[in-house]
Motif scaffolding. Sequence first.
Motif, PDB file in Angstrom:
ATOM      1  N   UNK A  68       0.835  -1.209   0.000  1.00  0.00           N
ATOM      2  CA  UNK A  68       0.000   0.000   0.000  1.00  0.00           C
ATOM      3  C   UNK A  68       0.868   1.257   0.000  1.00  0.00           C
ATOM      4  N   UNK A  69       1.925   1.246   0.812  1.00  0.00           N
ATOM      5  CA  UNK A  69       2.809   2.411   0.855  1.00  0.00           C
ATOM      6  C   UNK A  69       3.523   2.648  -0.468  1.00  0.00           C
ATOM      7  N   UNK A  70       4.038   1.570  -1.068  1.00  0.00           N
ATOM      8  CA  UNK A  70       4.738   1.705  -2.339  1.00  0.00           C
ATOM      9  C   UNK A  70       3.830   2.196  -3.449  1.00  0.00           C
ATOM     10  N   UNK A  71       2.622   1.662  -3.506  1.00  0.00           N
ATOM     11  CA  UNK A  71       1.692   2.086  -4.550  1.00  0.00           C
ATOM     12  C   UNK A  71       1.163   3.498  -4.293  1.00  0.00           C
ATOM     13  N   UNK A  72       0.998   3.853  -3.041  1.00  0.00           N
ATOM     14  CA  UNK A  72       0.579   5.222  -2.716  1.00  0.00           C
ATOM     15  C   UNK A  72       1.655   6.212  -3.131  1.00  0.00           C
ATOM     16  N   UNK A 111       1.655   6.269  -7.171  1.00  0.00           N
ATOM     17  CA  UNK A 111       0.538   6.825  -7.931  1.00  0.00           C
ATOM     18  C   UNK A 111      -0.111   8.049  -7.301  1.00  0.00           C
ATOM     19  N   UNK A 112      -0.249   8.068  -5.994  1.00  0.00           N
ATOM     20  CA  UNK A 112      -0.936   9.181  -5.346  1.00  0.00           C
ATOM     21  C   UNK A 112       0.007  10.365  -5.156  1.00  0.00           C
ATOM     22  N   UNK A 113       1.197  10.092  -4.636  1.00  0.00           N
ATOM     23  CA  UNK A 113       2.160  11.167  -4.366  1.00  0.00           C
ATOM     24  C   UNK A 113       3.117  11.418  -5.526  1.00  0.00           C
ATOM     25  N   UNK A 135       1.216  -7.142  -9.012  1.00  0.00           N
ATOM     26  CA  UNK A 135       0.722  -6.696 -10.316  1.00  0.00           C
ATOM     27  C   UNK A 135      -0.777  -6.419 -10.274  1.00  0.00           C
ATOM     28  N   UNK A 136      -1.514  -7.276  -9.570  1.00  0.00           N
ATOM     29  CA  UNK A 136      -2.961  -7.088  -9.437  1.00  0.00           C
ATOM     30  C   UNK A 136      -3.268  -5.756  -8.750  1.00  0.00           C
ATOM     31  N   UNK A 137      -2.599  -5.507  -7.633  1.00  0.00           N
ATOM     32  CA  UNK A 137      -2.825  -4.258  -6.889  1.00  0.00           C
ATOM     33  C   UNK A 137      -2.342  -3.054  -7.688  1.00  0.00           C
ATOM     34  N   UNK A 138      -1.214  -3.196  -8.388  1.00  0.00           N
ATOM     35  CA  UNK A 138      -0.666  -2.100  -9.176  1.00  0.00           C
ATOM     36  C   UNK A 138      -1.645  -1.674 -10.266  1.00  0.00           C
ATOM     37  N   UNK A 139      -2.248  -2.631 -10.948  1.00  0.00           N
ATOM     38  CA  UNK A 139      -3.203  -2.305 -12.010  1.00  0.00           C
ATOM     39  C   UNK A 139      -4.406  -1.550 -11.453  1.00  0.00           C
ATOM     40  N   UNK A 140      -4.859  -1.930 -10.273  1.00  0.00           N
ATOM     41  CA  UNK A 140      -6.005  -1.249  -9.674  1.00  0.00           C
ATOM     42  C   UNK A 140      -5.651   0.152  -9.188  1.00  0.00           C
ATOM     43  N   UNK A 141      -4.467   0.310  -8.603  1.00  0.00           N
ATOM     44  CA  UNK A 141      -4.017   1.636  -8.178  1.00  0.00           C
ATOM     45  C   UNK A 141      -3.828   2.541  -9.389  1.00  0.00           C
ATOM     46  N   UNK A 142      -3.213   2.019 -10.453  1.00  0.00           N
ATOM     47  CA  UNK A 142      -2.986   2.821 -11.661  1.00  0.00           C
ATOM     48  C   UNK A 142      -4.315   3.285 -12.253  1.00  0.00           C
ATOM     49  N   UNK A 143      -5.305   2.409 -12.265  1.00  0.00           N
ATOM     50  CA  UNK A 143      -6.617   2.772 -12.797  1.00  0.00           C
ATOM     51  C   UNK A 143      -7.308   3.814 -11.917  1.00  0.00           C
ATOM     52  N   UNK A 144      -7.215   3.616 -10.623  1.00  0.00           N
ATOM     53  CA  UNK A 144      -7.939   4.489  -9.680  1.00  0.00           C
ATOM     54  C   UNK A 144      -7.291   5.859  -9.516  1.00  0.00           C
ATOM     55  N   UNK A 145      -5.949   5.886  -9.453  1.00  0.00           N
ATOM     56  CA  UNK A 145      -5.267   7.128  -9.086  1.00  0.00           C
ATOM     57  C   UNK A 145      -4.434   7.747 -10.215  1.00  0.00           C
ATOM     58  N   UNK A 146      -4.207   7.032 -11.309  1.00  0.00           N
ATOM     59  CA  UNK A 146      -3.346   7.580 -12.359  1.00  0.00           C
ATOM     60  C   UNK A 146      -4.004   7.491 -13.736  1.00  0.00           C
ATOM     61  N   UNK A 147      -5.320   7.402 -13.767  1.00  0.00           N
ATOM     62  CA  UNK A 147      -6.061   7.340 -15.027  1.00  0.00           C
ATOM     63  C   UNK A 147      -5.568   6.238 -15.955  1.00  0.00           C
TER      64      UNK A 147
END
Length: 191
Positions: free
Chosen positions: A18-22, A25-27, A84-96
């Motif tokens: 969660x921290x790495x993906x945040x 993509x978020x920060x 990879x599963x979480x990364x794809x969802x974070x990319x879709x949600x926070x990075x268009x």
Amino acid sequence: MIVGLIVACEVAFWVLLAGGLTLRYVLRMPRLGLALLLCEPLLEILLLAVTAVDLKNGAEPDWKHGLAAVYIGFTVGLGHATVKWADARFAHRFADGPPPPRPPKYGTARAVHEWRVAGRWILAAAVALALLQAAAWYVGGDGDTSSLRSWQQRMIWVIGINLVIATSYTLFPKREKTSPLQEHVGSDRRL
């Protein structure tokens, strides 16, 4: 102590993920996020080292040591796919990013997907089997390794179940349902 460490490793895995993906993509700090994600294998190395030290210090091998080996195996086999599963969802949600792809539903494509999934599970079980065997050899003939052997039997079951599932999708592929109207139109074309 081993069970507590396994729980701590699992919690740390999700916190690092969660921290790495945040960060990524978020920060908008992709390098720092990647660095944090690359720390995840250190958790398994720590767990492996602590388990080995515990056995070296004379601990009788039991279900906890087997669970540690299984946890490491499953992290090796399934960890990358989970990231990879979480990364794809974070990319879709926070990075268009594009919506995450869904697994195919029918035919050969579904069978190939199921064999890939089975391959990950089989890899996980094979790594766990190898670690369990290494632990049994490490303990030697003087210790009771029945709990480690019990975990090995479970991993063989995991392999077998995944082979049966993947084979069933190959031999009996799921077919797309057709409506009666499509069947009628299809039969007219053959005439």
